[in-house]
Design a protein around this motif. Sequence first.
Motif, PDB file in Angstrom:
ATOM      1  N   LYS A 227       0.845  -1.194   0.000  1.00 15.87           N
ATOM      2  CA  LYS A 227       0.000   0.000   0.000  1.00 15.87           C
ATOM      3  C   LYS A 227       0.889   1.256   0.000  1.00 15.87           C
ATOM      4  CE  LYS A 227      -3.832   2.168   2.469  1.00 15.87           C
ATOM      5  NZ  LYS A 227      -4.717   2.098   3.665  1.00 15.87           N
ATOM      6  N   LEU A 228       0.636   2.152  -0.914  1.00 15.34           N
ATOM      7  CA  LEU A 228       1.321   3.454  -0.974  1.00 15.34           C
ATOM      8  C   LEU A 228       0.513   4.492  -0.220  1.00 15.34           C
ATOM      9  CD1 LEU A 228       2.317   3.447  -4.757  1.00 15.34           C
ATOM     10  CD2 LEU A 228       3.838   3.145  -2.802  1.00 15.34           C
ATOM     11  N   LYS A 229       1.253   5.410   0.427  1.00 10.93           N
ATOM     12  CA  LYS A 229       0.564   6.426   1.226  1.00 10.93           C
ATOM     13  C   LYS A 229       0.615   7.779   0.521  1.00 10.93           C
ATOM     14  CE  LYS A 229       0.271   8.195   5.955  1.00 10.93           C
ATOM     15  NZ  LYS A 229       0.864   8.166   7.300  1.00 10.93           N
ATOM     16  N   ASN A 230      -0.559   8.314   0.177  1.00  7.26           N
ATOM     17  CA  ASN A 230      -0.766   9.668  -0.358  1.00  7.26           C
ATOM     18  C   ASN A 230      -0.197   9.899  -1.758  1.00  7.26           C
ATOM     19  OD1 ASN A 230      -2.013  10.362   2.075  1.00  7.26           O
ATOM     20  ND2 ASN A 230      -0.047  10.944   3.009  1.00  7.26           N
ATOM     21  N   ILE A 231       0.172   8.827  -2.496  1.00 15.43           N
ATOM     22  CA  ILE A 231       0.672   9.025  -3.861  1.00 15.43           C
ATOM     23  C   ILE A 231       0.150   7.902  -4.754  1.00 15.43           C
ATOM     24  CG2 ILE A 231       2.804  10.227  -3.173  1.00 15.43           C
ATOM     25  CD1 ILE A 231       4.271   7.566  -3.687  1.00 15.43           C
ATOM     26  N   GLU A 232       0.215   8.149  -6.057  1.00 18.72           N
ATOM     27  CA  GLU A 232      -0.114   7.124  -7.029  1.00 18.72           C
ATOM     28  C   GLU A 232       1.151   6.309  -7.340  1.00 18.72           C
ATOM     29  OE1 GLU A 232      -3.143   6.548  -8.140  1.00 18.72           O
ATOM     30  OE2 GLU A 232      -3.987   8.243  -7.019  1.00 18.72           O
ATOM     31  N   GLU A 233       0.962   5.140  -7.925  1.00 16.28           N
ATOM     32  CA  GLU A 233       2.108   4.289  -8.251  1.00 16.28           C
ATOM     33  C   GLU A 233       3.062   4.976  -9.237  1.00 16.28           C
ATOM     34  OE1 GLU A 233       1.328   0.345  -9.490  1.00 16.28           O
ATOM     35  OE2 GLU A 233       0.043  -0.150  -7.770  1.00 16.28           O
ATOM     36  N   SER A 234       2.523   5.779 -10.134  1.00 18.24           N
ATOM     37  CA  SER A 234       3.367   6.454 -11.133  1.00 18.24           C
ATOM     38  C   SER A 234       4.275   7.521 -10.513  1.00 18.24           C
ATOM     39  CB  SER A 234       2.477   7.091 -12.207  1.00 18.24           C
ATOM     40  OG  SER A 234       1.599   8.042 -11.619  1.00 18.24           O
ATOM     41  N   GLU A 235       3.942   7.945  -9.261  1.00 15.57           N
ATOM     42  CA  GLU A 235       4.715   8.994  -8.578  1.00 15.57           C
ATOM     43  C   GLU A 235       5.705   8.394  -7.569  1.00 15.57           C
ATOM     44  OE1 GLU A 235       1.581  11.194  -6.811  1.00 15.57           O
ATOM     45  OE2 GLU A 235       1.009  12.212  -8.659  1.00 15.57           O
ATOM     46  N   PHE A 236       5.790   7.070  -7.521  1.00 15.64           N
ATOM     47  CA  PHE A 236       6.614   6.421  -6.504  1.00 15.64           C
ATOM     48  C   PHE A 236       8.101   6.762  -6.665  1.00 15.64           C
ATOM     49  CE2 PHE A 236       9.118   2.797  -4.946  1.00 15.64           C
ATOM     50  CZ  PHE A 236       8.651   2.742  -3.634  1.00 15.64           C
ATOM     51  N   LYS A 237       8.728   7.051  -5.492  1.00 15.16           N
ATOM     52  CA  LYS A 237      10.169   7.332  -5.411  1.00 15.16           C
ATOM     53  C   LYS A 237      10.782   6.476  -4.324  1.00 15.16           C
ATOM     54  CE  LYS A 237       9.482  12.159  -6.794  1.00 15.16           C
ATOM     55  NZ  LYS A 237       9.678  13.579  -6.391  1.00 15.16           N
ATOM     56  N   ARG A 238      12.126   6.454  -4.253  1.00 20.36           N
ATOM     57  CA  ARG A 238      12.806   5.663  -3.227  1.00 20.36           C
ATOM     58  C   ARG A 238      12.415   6.101  -1.822  1.00 20.36           C
ATOM     59  NH1 ARG A 238      17.153   6.042  -7.035  1.00 20.36           N
ATOM     60  NH2 ARG A 238      17.743   3.944  -7.820  1.00 20.36           N
ATOM     61  N   SER A 239      12.070   7.353  -1.672  1.00 25.56           N
ATOM     62  CA  SER A 239      11.740   7.881  -0.343  1.00 25.56           C
ATOM     63  C   SER A 239      10.244   7.843  -0.030  1.00 25.56           C
ATOM     64  CB  SER A 239      12.229   9.330  -0.239  1.00 25.56           C
ATOM     65  OG  SER A 239      11.591  10.138  -1.238  1.00 25.56           O
TER      66      SER A 239
END
Length: 326
Positions: A30-42
């Motif tokens: 589960k990602l918090k507050n972002i979409e998968e396309s916006e995912f970064k290492r941090s």
Amino acid sequence: VVITDNKLTNVKVNQEYNDKVEKNALVSYKLKNIEESEFKRSSNLNIVVSKGSNPKNQITVENFVGKSSDYLATWASQNKIEVNSSLVFSNRETGEIVYQSVPAGESINEGDTISVSISKGQGISVPYLIGKKKSYADNYVSANDLLISYNEVYSNYDKNTIIDQSIASGSMIGSGDTLVVTVSLGRPYVSNYTAEDINELLSWIEEANSKGCNINLQISDKKYYSDSVKKDAIISQNKVGYINLTDTIQVSLSLGSKVLVDTDYVGLDEADVKLFCTDLNCIYDYKKSSSPIGTVIDIKIGDKKLVPYMYINSSDLIVVTISEGA
């Protein structure tokens, strides 16, 4: 490894048991507050990893042999174990366990099944009864508090000889059980049915065939007159006494007594024909006719006209037509 190799810095890993996903494999993320396309290492990432199937509680099996079935039932309920039980004869007391499928000291899981055999006391050994007399079986069941049911059939064995038993010899049965025994009636005995109605013999054959026979009846097409045997009764029978199980009984039937007619009675008075009909089966039909009142105008047996010197059967239906006048 994936986290380290990809230099992920903000990952939270949770583990849970899962019966469908193998150990260390990903269950969910589960990602918090972002979409998968916006995912970064941090980026903030929560993942769930399988710990494999949930291990069930292990239970050590006791030695139940010699213990009561009630004891086992309590133990199984407390440990969430299924029990498959069957009753067997043994030298142990009724209700005691004589066998268990899982040896004492071995471990099983919650929900597993253990099979046991429970004693129903000492059994009674069934003897070989075939060839012995019915009285032997009577004494055996009486001495052992058993029930017995008899099937009686005709056979080539002597009467009252046992020819079959429902429970094989050497088997164990308990008090109150029922033993079914087939007993010979011997060879069938047919009485002399001469002068009896054919249905009497047919009834006897039907009963005999229901008890192991295959007897046939053959009725001759030829019938005979008889002063002593009524019409359609048996006048002759080829077999009397003891017969074989598959014999054919041949019989002939009577035509009844024979009466010689000396005149056709046409033109004679009604009183004359009634005297002729004294011991016969006559009916009277009155019709208008030019003949004098009360005179016979016709006599028939079935569709045959009565003629002089004709033989008739005493039980034949004779229709006499008498004139009522013009």
